[in-house]
Enzyme design. Structure first.
Site, PDB file in Angstrom:
ATOM      1  N   GLY A  98     -21.365 -62.261  47.504  1.00 41.60           N
ATOM      2  CA  GLY A  98     -20.613 -63.508  47.679  1.00 41.60           C
ATOM      3  C   GLY A  98     -19.123 -63.291  47.442  1.00 41.60           C
ATOM      4  N   GLU A 105     -20.401 -52.687  43.810  1.00 48.90           N
ATOM      5  CA  GLU A 105     -21.413 -53.148  42.831  1.00 48.90           C
ATOM      6  C   GLU A 105     -22.688 -52.311  42.939  1.00 48.90           C
ATOM      7  OE1 GLU A 105     -20.265 -57.868  42.470  1.00 48.90           O
ATOM      8  OE2 GLU A 105     -21.502 -57.236  44.131  1.00 48.90           O
TER       9      GLU A 105
HETATM   10  C1  5RP Z   1     -19.783 -60.463  44.188  1.00 45.97           C
HETATM   11  C2  5RP Z   1     -21.155 -60.780  43.734  1.00 45.97           C
HETATM   12  C3  5RP Z   1     -21.308 -61.787  42.639  1.00 45.97           C
HETATM   13  O1  5RP Z   1     -21.955 -61.198  41.557  1.00 45.97           O
HETATM   14  C4  5RP Z   1     -22.085 -62.952  43.178  1.00 45.97           C
HETATM   15  O2  5RP Z   1     -21.381 -63.471  44.294  1.00 45.97           O
HETATM   16  C5  5RP Z   1     -22.271 -64.051  42.126  1.00 45.97           C
HETATM   17  O3  5RP Z   1     -21.058 -64.659  41.849  1.00 45.97           O
HETATM   18  P1  5RP Z   1     -20.933 -65.915  40.868  1.00 45.97           P
HETATM   19  O4  5RP Z   1     -21.255 -65.418  39.494  1.00 45.97           O
HETATM   20  O5  5RP Z   1     -19.488 -66.342  41.027  1.00 45.97           O
HETATM   21  O6  5RP Z   1     -21.896 -66.972  41.332  1.00 45.97           O
HETATM   22  O7  5RP Z   1     -22.130 -60.273  44.217  1.00 45.97           O
HETATM   23  O8  5RP Z   1     -19.793 -59.614  45.307  1.00 45.97           O
END
Ligand code: 5RP
Length: 226
Positions: A98, A105
């Site tokens: 996201g 990651e």
């Molecule tokens: C970023 C990610 C984040 O961990 C994922 O989007 C969750 O984000 P949030 O804690 O803001 O809901 O994968 O690439």
């Protein structure tokens, strides 16, 4: 409890999973950001923790908090990584990306002895893809060929910045495509198939890569393990 409070609760619960001293992978996104704030407080209090950031955003935050970091080139032997997720299935598979950081990651996840995922309860689904598209990092070169091939698996949508000023780019300068697909029956098979497509750098599918998921909600923090 609102979503931000739940995220903070999960982030704070992850502190109990850290070694007394050691190397900690620092995730990306709003929940991981809360966790990194807490790690900064531990370091200021004298705890010997060294970080490996999963994005430039996490790096900047960690540096501003005085958390020592290992160099990007590795090799790292990470004791535990704490990261967020966009969707967590019953089987504890994940959709991530996201924040467009899923390639780094995933690399940090694979270099960790243990992976702890911190989420609020809204992230839980029976099957991946029920409530979140699948982020993919792709090369700009032959972008439209890659998207055409991706069309066999769902509807690819290039991710654009909210202000319309251009495409969202990963820290490596690549494009992000969100693949809108049906609930995913076999995440490992889909991950494998997508990664065979030339131009796809990485998928946001993390299949059996969470050792512990900390889920915060009205009933406190639940521990989900494989
Ligand atoms: C970023 C990610 C984040 O961990 C994922 O989007 C969750 O984000 P949030 O804690 O803001 O809901 O994968 O690439």
């Amino acid at each position: 409890m609102n979503q931000d409070e739940a995220k903070r609760l999960a982030a704070v619960a992850a502190l109990a999973e850290l070694p007394e001293e050691g190397i900690v992978g620092l995730g990306s996104g709003s929940t991981a950001k809360l966790f990194i704030d807490e790690v900064g407080a531990l370091v200021r209090a004298g705890r010997k923790i060294v970080g490996v950031p999963t994005s430039e955003g996490s790096r900047k935050q960690a540096e501003s908090l005085g958390i020592p970091l290992l160099p990007d080139v590795g090799p790292w032997a990470i004791d535990v990584t704490v990261d967020g997720a966009d969707e967590v299935s019953d089987a504890l598979d994940l959709i991530k990306g996201g924040g467009a950081a899923h390639t780094r990651e995933k690399i940090v996840n694979y270099a960790s002895k243990r992976n702890v995922i911190v989420v609020d309860a809204s992230k839980l689904s029976k099957r991946l893809g029920e409530s979140w598209p699948l982020p993919l990092e792709i090369l700009r070169f032959a972008q439209h060929n890659t998207e055409k091939t991706l069309g066999k698996y769902g509807q690819p949508r290039q991710r654009m910045k909210n202000d319309g000023s251009g495409p969202v780019l990963s820290d490596a300068g690549n494009l992000i495509v969100d693949l809108v697909c049906d609930p995913i029956a076999d995440p490992a098979a889909l991950d494998h198939a997508l990664r065979q497509i030339p131009g796809v750098v990485e998928t946001g599918l993390f299949v059996q890569r969470a050792d512990l998921v900390l889920v915060a909600g009205e009933d406190g923090v639940r521990r989900l393990t494989r």
